[in-house]
Write a protein that holds these residues in place. Sequence first.
Motif, PDB file in Angstrom:
ATOM      1  N   ARG A  52     -28.168   7.120   9.939  1.00 48.06           N
ATOM      2  CA  ARG A  52     -29.171   7.769  10.788  1.00 48.06           C
ATOM      3  C   ARG A  52     -29.811   6.892  10.875  1.00 48.06           C
ATOM      4  N   GLU A  53     -29.871   5.370   9.877  1.00 40.95           N
ATOM      5  CA  GLU A  53     -30.844   4.614  10.107  1.00 40.95           C
ATOM      6  C   GLU A  53     -30.266   3.436  11.822  1.00 40.95           C
ATOM      7  N   HIS A  54     -29.067   3.886  12.677  1.00 43.03           N
ATOM      8  CA  HIS A  54     -28.020   3.582  13.242  1.00 43.03           C
ATOM      9  C   HIS A  54     -28.050   1.816  13.063  1.00 43.03           C
ATOM     10  N   LEU A  55     -27.155   1.413  11.671  1.00 45.89           N
ATOM     11  CA  LEU A  55     -27.228   0.096  11.795  1.00 45.89           C
ATOM     12  C   LEU A  55     -25.276  -0.252  11.437  1.00 45.89           C
ATOM     13  N   ASN A  56     -25.548  -1.634  12.672  1.00 44.93           N
ATOM     14  CA  ASN A  56     -24.080  -1.804  12.880  1.00 44.93           C
ATOM     15  C   ASN A  56     -23.057  -2.149  12.037  1.00 44.93           C
ATOM     16  N   ILE A  57     -22.699  -1.760  11.042  1.00 43.20           N
ATOM     17  CA  ILE A  57     -21.674  -2.299  10.310  1.00 43.20           C
ATOM     18  C   ILE A  57     -20.462  -2.080  10.074  1.00 43.20           C
ATOM     19  N   VAL A  58     -19.566  -3.049  10.228  1.00 41.07           N
ATOM     20  CA  VAL A  58     -17.971  -2.484  10.282  1.00 41.07           C
ATOM     21  C   VAL A  58     -17.372  -2.682   8.688  1.00 41.07           C
ATOM     22  N   HIS A  59     -17.084  -0.763   8.741  1.00 38.34           N
ATOM     23  CA  HIS A  59     -16.842  -1.348   6.767  1.00 38.34           C
ATOM     24  C   HIS A  59     -14.625  -0.984   7.002  1.00 38.34           C
ATOM     25  N   LEU A  60     -14.597  -2.416   6.331  1.00 41.85           N
ATOM     26  CA  LEU A  60     -12.609  -2.284   6.779  1.00 41.85           C
ATOM     27  C   LEU A  60     -12.797  -1.309   5.074  1.00 41.85           C
ATOM     28  N   ILE A  61     -11.375  -1.028   4.684  1.00 42.02           N
ATOM     29  CA  ILE A  61     -10.990  -0.170   3.680  1.00 42.02           C
ATOM     30  C   ILE A  61      -9.290  -0.960   3.916  1.00 42.02           C
ATOM     31  N   TRP A  62      -9.032  -1.136   3.098  1.00 43.59           N
ATOM     32  CA  TRP A  62      -8.030  -1.922   2.619  1.00 43.59           C
ATOM     33  C   TRP A  62      -6.958  -0.915   2.105  1.00 43.59           C
ATOM     34  N   ASP A  63      -6.355   0.079   2.580  1.00 45.54           N
ATOM     35  CA  ASP A  63      -5.570   1.056   2.100  1.00 45.54           C
ATOM     36  C   ASP A  63      -4.102   1.507   1.622  1.00 45.54           C
ATOM     37  N   ASP A  64      -4.994   1.533  -0.129  1.00 39.59           N
ATOM     38  CA  ASP A  64      -2.761   1.899  -0.506  1.00 39.59           C
ATOM     39  C   ASP A  64      -2.277   3.441  -1.352  1.00 39.59           C
ATOM     40  N   GLY A  65      -3.690   3.765  -1.482  1.00 39.77           N
ATOM     41  CA  GLY A  65      -3.306   5.147  -2.464  1.00 39.77           C
ATOM     42  C   GLY A  65      -3.117   4.893  -4.045  1.00 39.77           C
ATOM     43  N   TYR A  66      -3.569   3.525  -3.951  1.00 45.75           N
ATOM     44  CA  TYR A  66      -4.151   3.760  -6.195  1.00 45.75           C
ATOM     45  C   TYR A  66      -4.761   2.258  -6.436  1.00 45.75           C
ATOM     46  N   TYR A  67      -5.524   2.889  -7.439  1.00 50.19           N
ATOM     47  CA  TYR A  67      -6.577   1.612  -7.349  1.00 50.19           C
ATOM     48  C   TYR A  67      -5.471   0.822  -8.459  1.00 50.19           C
ATOM     49  N   ASP A  68      -5.392  -0.220  -7.514  1.00 55.05           N
ATOM     50  CA  ASP A  68      -4.340  -1.338  -7.638  1.00 55.05           C
ATOM     51  C   ASP A  68      -4.718  -2.344  -8.330  1.00 55.05           C
ATOM     52  N   MET A  69      -5.530  -2.497  -8.539  1.00 55.93           N
ATOM     53  CA  MET A  69      -6.324  -3.574  -9.594  1.00 55.93           C
ATOM     54  C   MET A  69      -5.702  -3.191 -11.002  1.00 55.93           C
ATOM     55  N   VAL A  70      -5.956  -1.856 -11.013  1.00 47.10           N
ATOM     56  CA  VAL A  70      -5.661  -1.503 -12.900  1.00 47.10           C
ATOM     57  C   VAL A  70      -4.418  -1.612 -12.298  1.00 47.10           C
ATOM     58  N   ARG A  71      -3.662  -1.221 -11.488  1.00 47.84           N
ATOM     59  CA  ARG A  71      -2.221  -0.818 -11.365  1.00 47.84           C
ATOM     60  C   ARG A  71      -1.607  -1.984 -11.496  1.00 47.84           C
ATOM     61  N   PHE A  72      -2.013  -3.114 -10.855  1.00 50.66           N
ATOM     62  CA  PHE A  72      -1.005  -4.074 -11.023  1.00 50.66           C
ATOM     63  C   PHE A  72      -0.917  -4.981 -11.917  1.00 50.66           C
ATOM     64  N   GLN A  73      -2.050  -4.612 -13.052  1.00 49.58           N
ATOM     65  CA  GLN A  73      -2.176  -4.965 -14.424  1.00 49.58           C
ATOM     66  C   GLN A  73      -2.305  -3.922 -15.927  1.00 49.58           C
ATOM     67  N   GLU A  74      -1.430  -3.099 -15.398  1.00 51.93           N
ATOM     68  CA  GLU A  74      -1.106  -2.392 -15.834  1.00 51.93           C
ATOM     69  C   GLU A  74       0.566  -2.540 -16.398  1.00 51.93           C
ATOM     70  N   LYS A  75       0.921  -3.132 -15.387  1.00 51.64           N
ATOM     71  CA  LYS A  75       3.021  -2.992 -14.647  1.00 51.64           C
ATOM     72  C   LYS A  75       2.594  -4.239 -15.223  1.00 51.64           C
ATOM     73  N   ALA A  76       1.578  -5.579 -15.253  1.00 45.81           N
ATOM     74  CA  ALA A  76       1.976  -6.350 -16.108  1.00 45.81           C
ATOM     75  C   ALA A  76       1.937  -6.415 -17.552  1.00 45.81           C
ATOM     76  N   LYS A  77       1.392  -5.913 -17.884  1.00 41.65           N
ATOM     77  CA  LYS A  77       1.014  -5.071 -19.664  1.00 41.65           C
ATOM     78  C   LYS A  77       2.670  -4.732 -19.977  1.00 41.65           C
ATOM     79  N   TYR A  78       2.733  -2.861 -19.222  1.00 38.57           N
ATOM     80  CA  TYR A  78       3.229  -2.724 -20.028  1.00 38.57           C
ATOM     81  C   TYR A  78       5.297  -2.083 -18.864  1.00 38.57           C
ATOM     82  N   GLY A  79       5.226  -2.623 -17.906  1.00 38.21           N
ATOM     83  CA  GLY A  79       5.886  -2.404 -16.567  1.00 38.21           C
ATOM     84  C   GLY A  79       5.802  -1.153 -16.452  1.00 38.21           C
ATOM     85  N   ARG A  80       5.075  -0.859 -16.768  1.00 38.11           N
ATOM     86  CA  ARG A  80       4.316   0.385 -15.265  1.00 38.11           C
ATOM     87  C   ARG A  80       3.380   1.143 -15.546  1.00 38.11           C
TER      88      ARG A  80
END
Length: 557
Positions: free
Chosen positions: A460-488
């Motif tokens: 609507r505001e005609h703004l020049n924005i390039v938005h990059l989505i790093w796409d992996d299908g997970y809340y990955d920052m939580v995921r890799f911490q869970e795997k480090a703590k619990y192994g799953r």
Amino acid sequence: MTEMNGAKAITQSLINHDVQYVFGIPGAKVDQLFDDLQYSKDPKTPKLIIARHEQNAAFMASGIGRLTGKPGIVAVTSGPGVTNLATGLVTATAENDPIVAIGGQVKRDDLARLTHQSIASTALMAPTTKFTAEIQDANNLSEAFSNAYQISMQAKKGATFLSVPQNVLSDTVTRPVMKAPKPVRQGIPDPIDLKKLADAIRSAKLPVILTGMRASDDETAAGIRHFLKKVPLPVVETYQSAGVISHDLEDSYFGRVGLFRNQPGDLLLKKSDLVIAVGYDPIEYEARNWNHDRKGQIINLDSVLPELTADYQPDLILQGNIAASLEAVSDAFALGFTLSAETNTYLDSLRHKLEKRDVPPVSDNKDLVHPLSIVQELQKRVDDSMTVTVDVGSHYIWMARHFRSYEPRHLLFSNGMQTLGVALPWAISAALVRPNTQIVSVSGDGGFLFSGQELETAVREHLNIVHLIWDDGYYDMVRFQEKAKYGRESGVKFGPVDFAKYAESFGATGLRVDRDHSLSEVLDQAFATDGPVVVDIPVDYADNAELAKEMLPDKFN
């Protein structure tokens, strides 16, 4: 004075304070203000930017605050309109971003009743802001706004909140509207203490500057750069002080600290016998993470007094204008300053570590892109005029650790609260206050949908924005911490979204990296396209298992 109602008094106060934008969502309890903003004939009236969610409107206002140093303004209706502000306001207060928030409220005679959308707004907002007030008389509106504006800019900056009952907006104002307050400038500390800082630098074997969030405004960054040209000390940045070090001072840059341990910056702080913390706030990176069991002095230079803890007890505290203080200290080095040959050899080894870790590994996976490859390709296309806003997630770690920025507040992170969804709203703010420059925002596929509806606002505001989505299908920052703590992992998987089609449905351009469309060519197309562009990048987070080994133990708590 010309007779006016409460809504017009707020509009005139906004004009007097040179406010350029008001972000928000209308509703019955605040629609008089929106009507006045929309149809005011004064050319200095702020532009009304309608958002798609109050939380995002607050993020946009905080973006204005961070980028300009002056409060961003957000206005919403009562009840859920106000409650939806809470996350945006607490993020702003934690991260030093000035905001004045105006919340509609039920009529005065309904405040003590259980009525439609009646809540104790000021009590709700008190823990998230520096100052709250409910205005009972229209004659107080301009005064309250002026005080809220001034308080939001006082160190430590943050959010303020005004609750305005519906009939206060319609009541007649007979008192003159306030002018903008004059800027209040701090002086410098006692010359005796400044001499102690200069003497400590001369005596130290490895003096290091740790820059924090309050070191990243234009004036302070310029003061640090001027100081470093006279006194070339190594510098470690927190995430929110990204960009303090300019191209010509890159030899002084030793990375950023936060979240992960054993980075070059962490090693340097640990070894240093003198850490000069400049504008540092513990919410960015607690002292227990970098100062526990280290030996050596700490000198704190800031516009506010530090929070003292068992792990942060500075040997000298200097409070005042940071840039002016550094200028005064640099005068003590008229004959120059050099570090020892031994120290320079050690610093050269750390520089080598910094350069080596930024090189993307060779990958045989043709379907996914390594994080370092994304960082590298983006780095090639971003110049110093561009602004990059970064959401929270695994991508945030890679960007904070590896992406270089050479101008203050041109690389933005949510560091204190680590709030999901900030990147696109901040990018909208950047595009408004830095027109004719390219804006880039970066998110994960999880965080993007916290505020992805604001693509419509950007279109609507005609703004020049390039938005990059790093796409992996997970809340990955939580995921890799869970795997480090619990192994799953648990509770981190979600379904796929066609982000290119999602973007197109809002009138933006949608692009995707795949086997037929390389990251390089897609980014070239994105940067050459007018208007908002969403780039979906399938990311390879396999190396996050290694990141987990470097995460600080308290981050798993």
